[in-house]
Design a protein around this motif. Structure first.
Motif, short mmCIF file in Angstrom:
data_model
loop_
_atom_site.label_atom_id
_atom_site.label_comp_id
_atom_site.label_asym_id
_atom_site.label_seq_id
_atom_site.Cartn_x
_atom_site.Cartn_y
_atom_site.Cartn_z
N GLU A 177 26.97 29.49 -3.34
CA GLU A 177 25.98 29.77 -2.30
C GLU A 177 24.61 29.25 -2.72
N ILE A 178 23.89 28.66 -1.77
CA ILE A 178 22.52 28.21 -2.02
C ILE A 178 21.61 28.74 -0.92
N ILE A 179 20.37 29.04 -1.32
CA ILE A 179 19.35 29.50 -0.37
C ILE A 179 18.08 28.71 -0.65
N THR A 180 17.61 28.01 0.36
CA THR A 180 16.43 27.16 0.24
C THR A 180 15.45 27.53 1.35
N ARG A 181 14.23 27.84 0.98
CA ARG A 181 13.22 28.22 1.97
C ARG A 181 12.16 27.12 2.07
N TYR A 182 11.83 26.71 3.29
CA TYR A 182 10.79 25.68 3.42
C TYR A 182 9.68 26.14 4.38
N LYS A 183 8.52 25.53 4.20
CA LYS A 183 7.37 25.75 5.10
C LYS A 183 6.71 24.41 5.36
N LEU A 184 6.44 24.11 6.60
CA LEU A 184 5.81 22.86 6.98
C LEU A 184 4.32 22.91 6.64
N LEU A 185 3.86 21.93 5.86
CA LEU A 185 2.44 21.86 5.48
C LEU A 185 1.66 20.89 6.35
#
Length: 296
Positions: free
Chosen positions: A204-212
């Motif tokens: 399992e992988i969990i990746t969080r992103y936020k647009l800059l």
């Protein structure tokens, strides 16, 4: 990275011979590794060492200058890393792109940890985690086993927050999101594959992103890793249709050719210590270490 145009006097010679003639201080092992890693291109295309060059060919060599010009014994270590923080227990460095952090079957002795041990007189220095060779950014290095054990445990329990910046091709549908997936590692191909549902031998992988920021074709993202798997960011971004620019393995060659990045546009730019208990590194709790990415 160096870009050269083949002169008439070198035409009809093998590519590896020409590079050795032009860069006599480049070690044979480093040259072989560059071909294995596909870090040498002719007219934008990956080539074998046996390629016969022609006058006017444009050869791009994606090897850091310190190795290319044989400057690895120089006391100026800025070719490889900058020191961000140091005390009796811990060293934090900002690793440059193009250098492996540790020894493996494909590299020579010019690795980050070997250079630190030798040039900083830290024979017992130990890596607390890893970064891909062509990813730059912050690396935590323990000076003693007590610190190594503590930090590897804290990283595993997500008590050390690691943030990356990357430039991707395309624009995300949402300004921020937490991505879930399942990663399968193929050792023979030296790459990973992402699936949306679990299956045999996946993690399992969990990746969080936020647009800059964003433009018509590209987006700058901040990434937080909630799991730390091999090539996780690169593969996960590609899986959702946002490949990292300059990534030769998970990106798109057609897109990469439009940009002049030497390496993949990915940098481990921020680390935050968030310990849940008291320990011998409690003086670092809530400390933030941040650097400016150097994608190009």
């Amino acid at each position: 990275m160096q870009k050269i145009i083949i002169d008439k006097k070198y035409e009809n010679k093998k590519l590896d011979k020409v590079i050795s003639m032009l860069f006599p201080k480049l070690s044979y092992n480093s040259l072989c590794k560059a071909f294995r890693k596909k870090d040498i291109r002719v007219n934008g295309n990956h080539c074998k060492s046996s390629y016969i060059v022609a006058s006017g060919d444009v050869v791009s060599i994606y090897i850091i200058d310190a190795i290319l010009f044989g400057k690895t014994e120089n006391s100026d270590m800025s070719h490889f890393f900058d020191i961000v923080y140091q005390d009796d227990n811990l060293l934090i460095v900002n690793k440059m792109q193009g250098i492996s952090v540790h020894n493996d079957s494909t590299n020579d002795n010019y690795t980050l940890i070997n250079i630190i041990r030798k040039n900083l007189a830290l024979p017992n220095a130990m890596l607390c985690h890893r970064l891909d060779r062509n990813t730059g950014g912050l690396i935590l290095i323990a000076k003693n086993i007590q610190t190594l054990d503590l930090l590897t445990n804290k990283i595993k329990n997500n008590e050390i927050k690691k943030y990356y910046k990357c430039l991707v091709y395309g624009n995300p549908h949402n300004k921020k999101a937490t991505l879930h997936g399942y990663l399968f590692k193929n050792k023979k191909l030296s790459r990973v594959f992402i699936k949306d549902t679990p299956s045999k031998n996946t993690l399992e992988i969990i990746t969080r992103y936020k647009l800059l920021s964003t433009s018509q074709n590209t987006s700058l993202l901040e990434i937080e890793l909630l799991t730390g798997r091999t090539h996780q960011i690169r593969a996960h971004m590609s899986h959702i249709g946002l490949p990292i620019i300059g990534d030769g393995k998970y990106g798109m060659n057609k897109i990469n050719k439009q940009f002049s990045y030497k390496f993949q546009a990915l940098w481990a730019y921020k680390v935050i210590f968030k310990f849940s208990d008291n320990n011998h590194l409690s003086y670092l709790n809530n400390k933030v270490f941040e650097v400016v990415p150097n994608f190009v």
